[in-house]
Design an enzyme around this catalytic site. Structure first.
Site, short mmCIF file in Angstrom:
data_model
loop_
_atom_site.label_atom_id
_atom_site.label_comp_id
_atom_site.label_asym_id
_atom_site.label_seq_id
_atom_site.Cartn_x
_atom_site.Cartn_y
_atom_site.Cartn_z
N HIS A 249 91.12 -54.12 -9.93
CA HIS A 249 89.91 -54.38 -10.48
C HIS A 249 89.42 -55.67 -9.93
O HIS A 249 88.04 -55.43 -9.43
CB HIS A 249 90.24 -54.75 -12.23
CG HIS A 249 90.84 -53.94 -12.78
ND1 HIS A 249 90.42 -52.71 -13.39
CD2 HIS A 249 92.03 -53.89 -13.36
CE1 HIS A 249 91.32 -52.10 -14.12
NE2 HIS A 249 92.13 -52.53 -14.23
O1 RIB Z 1 90.08 -55.07 -17.43
C1 RIB Z 1 90.74 -55.59 -16.06
C2 RIB Z 1 90.33 -57.10 -16.04
O2 RIB Z 1 90.96 -57.76 -17.10
C3 RIB Z 1 90.73 -57.72 -14.71
O3 RIB Z 1 90.12 -59.00 -14.39
C4 RIB Z 1 92.22 -58.40 -15.20
O4 RIB Z 1 92.72 -59.24 -14.32
C5 RIB Z 1 92.05 -58.65 -16.56
O5 RIB Z 1 91.49 -59.94 -16.46
#
Ligand code: RIB
Ligand code: CA
Length: 309
Positions: free
Chosen positions: A246
């Site tokens: 992500h």
């Molecule tokens: O949903 C994914 C996000 O939430 C990413 O930034 C992960 O690190 C969590 O913070």
């Protein structure tokens, strides 16, 4: 000319990988790293920022600052089940006594954000890869200063894809929807990197075996431990078949814009309690954000793995 950036994060595993990518990209100049409550409590986030910087050993030490320890409203929500007790999965980083690979900023994260915005008016890209509480506090305290940022790139939300906390909401937005609502209304140029694209960039056992294990460097070893891949049983320790990148994708989008296809949309956030709490809502208003809806997954993974190597 390298792009000046700041990264606001809640170091967790994918945040750590995003920092490693950013500091190994000559296209970017990381001026500061700020911490926000999110995957793990703020004290742990801040320690993890220092640990990851001790692993990276940046030539130019970034300023670091601690931010909000809770959302604007409601209670903190953590994600230890995904990021482990320490927030860095199974990875351990020993910091050398007295060796600081950062410069500490005396004030809070939101103060550092606007301080740098004044210092580099119209030049600073803020990459937000955790809940948006620090950004909202900056807007509340110094709206004029906040508007001097060049742009904001946010990892968060789910537009056409399902959420990952509820069927409708993604973790960063769900953790502080009020903050997200304020940031969306800030009027700055914004890019959203939602689950719609981050769910298309993941590390699989075969990628780890074929591309990461042979690297044999401190970053590849950190990655394997942080994501909890067991080289003996050749699978993840946690009940999962892959790890989504992500936060690294939010950095990748700043390094190489053509990795994604964007659509300008008018978005709002559901802040009412209930099933849709924290959901990204498409509205009829004036478009206020560029949303990444398609990604060149192979292109990004090549970029990420090349930099990791
Ligand atoms: O949903 C994914 C996000 O939430 C990413 O930034 C992960 O690190 C969590 O913070
Ligand atoms: Ca994060």
């Amino acid at each position: 000319m390298a792009k000046k950036i700041m990264i606001d994060c809640d170091v967790g595993v994918d945040d750590a990988l995003a920092l490693i990518l950013a500091f190994h990209s000559p296209e970017l100049k990381v001026e500061a790293v700020t911490g926000v409550n999110g995957n793990v409590p703020i004290e742990m986030v801040f320690t993890n920022i220092q640990k990851v910087l001790s692993l990276i050993k940046p030539k130019k030490k970034p300023l670091i600052a601690k931010g909000a320890d809770r959302p604007l409203m409601g209670q903190p929500l953590y994600a230890h089940s995904v990021h482990g007790k320490s927030g860095l999965g199974e990875a351990t980083i020993e910091m050398e006594e007295g060796q600081e690979w950062w410069k500490s900023f005396a004030g809070s994260a939101d103060q550092l954000i606007t301080r740098f915005a004044y210092q580099f008016p119209g030049e600073l890209t803020l990459i937000a890869i955790g809940p948006l509480t620090n950004l909202a506090l900056a807007i509340l305290r110094d709206p004029k200063g906040f508007k001097k940022l060049k742009e904001i790139v946010i990892m968060g939300g789910a537009v056409r894809a399902n959420g990952n906390v509820t069927p409708f909401a993604e973790f960063n937005i769900f953790s502080d929807p009020l903050a997200a609502k304020m940031v969306l209304k800030s009027g700055l140029p914004m890019t959203l990197v939602p689950l719609d694209v981050t769910h298309q960039v993941c590390l699989t056992p075969s990628l780890i075996e074929e591309r990461i294990m042979p690297m044999n460097n401190p970053f590849s070893e950190f990655t394997i431990d942080a994501i909890g891949y067991d080289v003996q049983s050749r699978r993840f320790r946690r009940e999962t078949d892959f790890i989504y990148l992500h936060d690294p994708l939010a950095v990748g989008v700043v390094i190489k814009q053509d990795l994604v296809k964007k659509e300008r949309l008018s978005l709002d956030i559901e802040t009412e309690e209930g099933d849709h709490f924290g959901q990204i809502l498409k509205t009829e208003g004036t478009p206020n954000i560029e949303v990444c809806l398609e990604v060149d997954s192979k292109g990004f993974l090549d970029l990420f793995l090349t930099k990791l190597g």
